[in-house]
Design a protein around this motif. Structure first.
Motif, PDB file in Angstrom:
ATOM      1  N   ASP A   1       0.856  11.939   1.129  1.00  0.00           N
ATOM      2  CA  ASP A   1       2.148  11.301   1.352  1.00  0.00           C
ATOM      3  C   ASP A   1       2.045   9.804   1.075  1.00  0.00           C
ATOM      4  O   ASP A   1       1.489   9.048   1.869  1.00  0.00           O
ATOM      5  N   PRO A   2       2.579   9.345  -0.067  1.00  0.00           N
ATOM      6  CA  PRO A   2       2.428   7.935  -0.450  1.00  0.00           C
ATOM      7  C   PRO A   2       3.081   6.958   0.524  1.00  0.00           C
ATOM      8  O   PRO A   2       2.606   5.840   0.684  1.00  0.00           O
ATOM      9  N   VAL A   3       4.121   7.365   1.217  1.00  0.00           N
ATOM     10  CA  VAL A   3       4.804   6.486   2.165  1.00  0.00           C
ATOM     11  C   VAL A   3       3.848   6.133   3.308  1.00  0.00           C
ATOM     12  O   VAL A   3       3.654   4.969   3.639  1.00  0.00           O
ATOM     13  N   PHE A   4       3.234   7.131   3.911  1.00  0.00           N
ATOM     14  CA  PHE A   4       2.340   6.887   5.040  1.00  0.00           C
ATOM     15  C   PHE A   4       1.003   6.299   4.606  1.00  0.00           C
ATOM     16  O   PHE A   4       0.421   5.497   5.331  1.00  0.00           O
ATOM     17  N   ILE A   5       0.503   6.677   3.446  1.00  0.00           N
ATOM     18  CA  ILE A   5      -0.742   6.089   2.943  1.00  0.00           C
ATOM     19  C   ILE A   5      -0.574   4.584   2.809  1.00  0.00           C
ATOM     20  O   ILE A   5      -1.403   3.799   3.272  1.00  0.00           O
ATOM     21  N   LEU A   6       0.505   4.159   2.173  1.00  0.00           N
ATOM     22  CA  LEU A   6       0.779   2.731   1.976  1.00  0.00           C
ATOM     23  C   LEU A   6       0.906   2.000   3.306  1.00  0.00           C
ATOM     24  O   LEU A   6       0.292   0.951   3.516  1.00  0.00           O
ATOM     25  N   GLY A   7       1.671   2.554   4.203  1.00  0.00           N
ATOM     26  CA  GLY A   7       1.914   1.904   5.495  1.00  0.00           C
ATOM     27  C   GLY A   7       0.663   1.791   6.346  1.00  0.00           C
ATOM     28  O   GLY A   7       0.394   0.742   6.934  1.00  0.00           O
ATOM     29  N   GLN A   8      -0.119   2.849   6.427  1.00  0.00           N
ATOM     30  CA  GLN A   8      -1.303   2.834   7.280  1.00  0.00           C
ATOM     31  C   GLN A   8      -2.418   1.983   6.691  1.00  0.00           C
ATOM     32  O   GLN A   8      -3.144   1.311   7.423  1.00  0.00           O
ATOM     33  N   ALA A   9      -2.567   1.953   5.385  1.00  0.00           N
ATOM     34  CA  ALA A   9      -3.610   1.130   4.757  1.00  0.00           C
ATOM     35  C   ALA A   9      -3.348  -0.353   5.005  1.00  0.00           C
ATOM     36  O   ALA A   9      -4.262  -1.114   5.313  1.00  0.00           O
ATOM     37  N   PHE A  10      -2.103  -0.788   4.892  1.00  0.00           N
ATOM     38  CA  PHE A  10      -1.761  -2.193   5.114  1.00  0.00           C
ATOM     39  C   PHE A  10      -1.936  -2.581   6.579  1.00  0.00           C
ATOM     40  O   PHE A  10      -2.494  -3.631   6.899  1.00  0.00           O
ATOM     41  N   GLY A  11      -1.476  -1.733   7.473  1.00  0.00           N
ATOM     42  CA  GLY A  11      -1.525  -2.033   8.895  1.00  0.00           C
ATOM     43  C   GLY A  11      -2.935  -2.282   9.401  1.00  0.00           C
ATOM     44  O   GLY A  11      -3.169  -3.193  10.202  1.00  0.00           O
TER      45      GLY A  11
ATOM     46  N   LEU B   1      -3.462  11.070   3.866  1.00  0.00           N
ATOM     47  CA  LEU B   1      -4.224  11.413   2.652  1.00  0.00           C
ATOM     48  C   LEU B   1      -4.272  12.925   2.473  1.00  0.00           C
ATOM     49  O   LEU B   1      -4.122  13.431   1.357  1.00  0.00           O
ATOM     50  N   TYR B   2      -4.465  13.638   3.583  1.00  0.00           N
ATOM     51  CA  TYR B   2      -4.459  15.101   3.530  1.00  0.00           C
ATOM     52  C   TYR B   2      -3.108  15.619   3.037  1.00  0.00           C
ATOM     53  O   TYR B   2      -3.036  16.514   2.204  1.00  0.00           O
ATOM     54  N   ARG B   3      -2.040  15.020   3.556  1.00  0.00           N
ATOM     55  CA  ARG B   3      -0.691  15.448   3.178  1.00  0.00           C
ATOM     56  C   ARG B   3      -0.277  14.917   1.802  1.00  0.00           C
ATOM     57  O   ARG B   3       0.760  15.295   1.277  1.00  0.00           O
TER      58      ARG B   3
ATOM     59  N   TRP C   1      -4.482  -3.810  19.700  1.00  0.00           N
ATOM     60  CA  TRP C   1      -5.101  -3.800  18.371  1.00  0.00           C
ATOM     61  C   TRP C   1      -6.092  -2.654  18.231  1.00  0.00           C
ATOM     62  O   TRP C   1      -6.180  -2.033  17.165  1.00  0.00           O
ATOM     63  N   TYR C   2      -6.835  -2.322  19.295  1.00  0.00           N
ATOM     64  CA  TYR C   2      -7.756  -1.190  19.212  1.00  0.00           C
ATOM     65  C   TYR C   2      -6.998   0.128  19.076  1.00  0.00           C
ATOM     66  O   TYR C   2      -7.347   0.969  18.238  1.00  0.00           O
ATOM     67  N   PHE C   3      -5.958   0.299  19.868  1.00  0.00           N
ATOM     68  CA  PHE C   3      -5.137   1.505  19.718  1.00  0.00           C
ATOM     69  C   PHE C   3      -4.515   1.561  18.324  1.00  0.00           C
ATOM     70  O   PHE C   3      -4.428   2.621  17.707  1.00  0.00           O
ATOM     71  N   SER C   4      -4.083   0.424  17.817  1.00  0.00           N
ATOM     72  CA  SER C   4      -3.472   0.367  16.486  1.00  0.00           C
ATOM     73  C   SER C   4      -4.457   0.766  15.399  1.00  0.00           C
ATOM     74  O   SER C   4      -4.118   1.525  14.484  1.00  0.00           O
ATOM     75  N   ILE C   5      -5.695   0.246  15.496  1.00  0.00           N
ATOM     76  CA  ILE C   5      -6.709   0.589  14.481  1.00  0.00           C
ATOM     77  C   ILE C   5      -7.005   2.079  14.503  1.00  0.00           C
ATOM     78  O   ILE C   5      -6.987   2.739  13.455  1.00  0.00           O
ATOM     79  N   PHE C   6      -7.288   2.619  15.696  1.00  0.00           N
ATOM     80  CA  PHE C   6      -7.632   4.037  15.771  1.00  0.00           C
ATOM     81  C   PHE C   6      -6.458   4.919  15.339  1.00  0.00           C
ATOM     82  O   PHE C   6      -6.638   5.877  14.583  1.00  0.00           O
ATOM     83  N   GLY C   7      -5.277   4.602  15.817  1.00  0.00           N
ATOM     84  CA  GLY C   7      -4.100   5.376  15.413  1.00  0.00           C
ATOM     85  C   GLY C   7      -3.845   5.285  13.922  1.00  0.00           C
ATOM     86  O   GLY C   7      -3.546   6.284  13.264  1.00  0.00           O
ATOM     87  N   SER C   8      -3.995   4.091  13.375  1.00  0.00           N
ATOM     88  CA  SER C   8      -3.765   3.877  11.957  1.00  0.00           C
ATOM     89  C   SER C   8      -4.762   4.660  11.100  1.00  0.00           C
ATOM     90  O   SER C   8      -4.383   5.275  10.100  1.00  0.00           O
ATOM     91  N   LEU C   9      -6.031   4.635  11.501  1.00  0.00           N
ATOM     92  CA  LEU C   9      -7.041   5.370  10.729  1.00  0.00           C
ATOM     93  C   LEU C   9      -6.812   6.873  10.790  1.00  0.00           C
ATOM     94  O   LEU C   9      -6.951   7.566   9.784  1.00  0.00           O
ATOM     95  N   ILE C  10      -6.433   7.370  11.951  1.00  0.00           N
ATOM     96  CA  ILE C  10      -6.145   8.802  12.081  1.00  0.00           C
ATOM     97  C   ILE C  10      -4.936   9.169  11.222  1.00  0.00           C
ATOM     98  O   ILE C  10      -4.951  10.173  10.499  1.00  0.00           O
ATOM     99  N   LEU C  11      -3.892   8.351  11.293  1.00  0.00           N
ATOM    100  CA  LEU C  11      -2.711   8.631  10.468  1.00  0.00           C
ATOM    101  C   LEU C  11      -3.000   8.484   8.982  1.00  0.00           C
ATOM    102  O   LEU C  11      -2.441   9.216   8.160  1.00  0.00           O
ATOM    103  N   LEU C  12      -3.904   7.555   8.625  1.00  0.00           N
ATOM    104  CA  LEU C  12      -4.269   7.404   7.217  1.00  0.00           C
ATOM    105  C   LEU C  12      -4.972   8.670   6.718  1.00  0.00           C
ATOM    106  O   LEU C  12      -4.651   9.174   5.639  1.00  0.00           O
ATOM    107  N   VAL C  13      -5.889   9.194   7.513  1.00  0.00           N
ATOM    108  CA  VAL C  13      -6.567  10.443   7.133  1.00  0.00           C
ATOM    109  C   VAL C  13      -5.550  11.571   6.987  1.00  0.00           C
ATOM    110  O   VAL C  13      -5.561  12.322   6.009  1.00  0.00           O
TER     111      VAL C  13
END
Length: 92
Positions: free
Chosen positions: A62-72, A58-60, A43-55
């Motif tokens: 990309d609505p597909v990844f924004i949606l997926g990372q925000a929910f996760g 957002l930079y890119r 869960w800790y790896f998931s949170i950190f990875g998810s937040l990095i991918l969300l950032v």
């Protein structure tokens, strides 16, 4: 012949849906047992990875990844809640 951008976004959303469903299945199992059924470090790896991918997403813009990372992130935090609650209850 190339696929349109809308078609690719649709494909990406479909892929994200199936990827997300594995977390939904895990989340339901955790809610039913009222405890996390996955190791805490996951869960800790998931949170950190998810937040990095969300950032990144957002930079890119990309609505597909924004949606997926925000929910996760919501699911990851909820599971950590159960882990810490279980540890607290066991200590009491």
């Amino acid at each position: 012949m190339t696929l349109s951008e809308k078609t690719w976004v649709g494909i990406g959303l479909a892929g994200q849906f199936f990827f997300t469903m594995r977390f939904v299945v895990q989340w339901i199992a955790t809610e039913r047992k009222r405890r996390s059924v996955i190791p805490e470090s996951f869960w800790y790896f998931s949170i950190f990875g998810s937040l990095i991918l969300l950032v990144y997403s957002l930079y890119r813009k990309d609505p597909v990844f924004i949606l997926g990372q925000a929910f996760g992130s919501t699911v990851y935090v909820r599971n950590l809640f159960f882990i810490h609650k279980e540890k607290k209850d066991a200590a009491a």
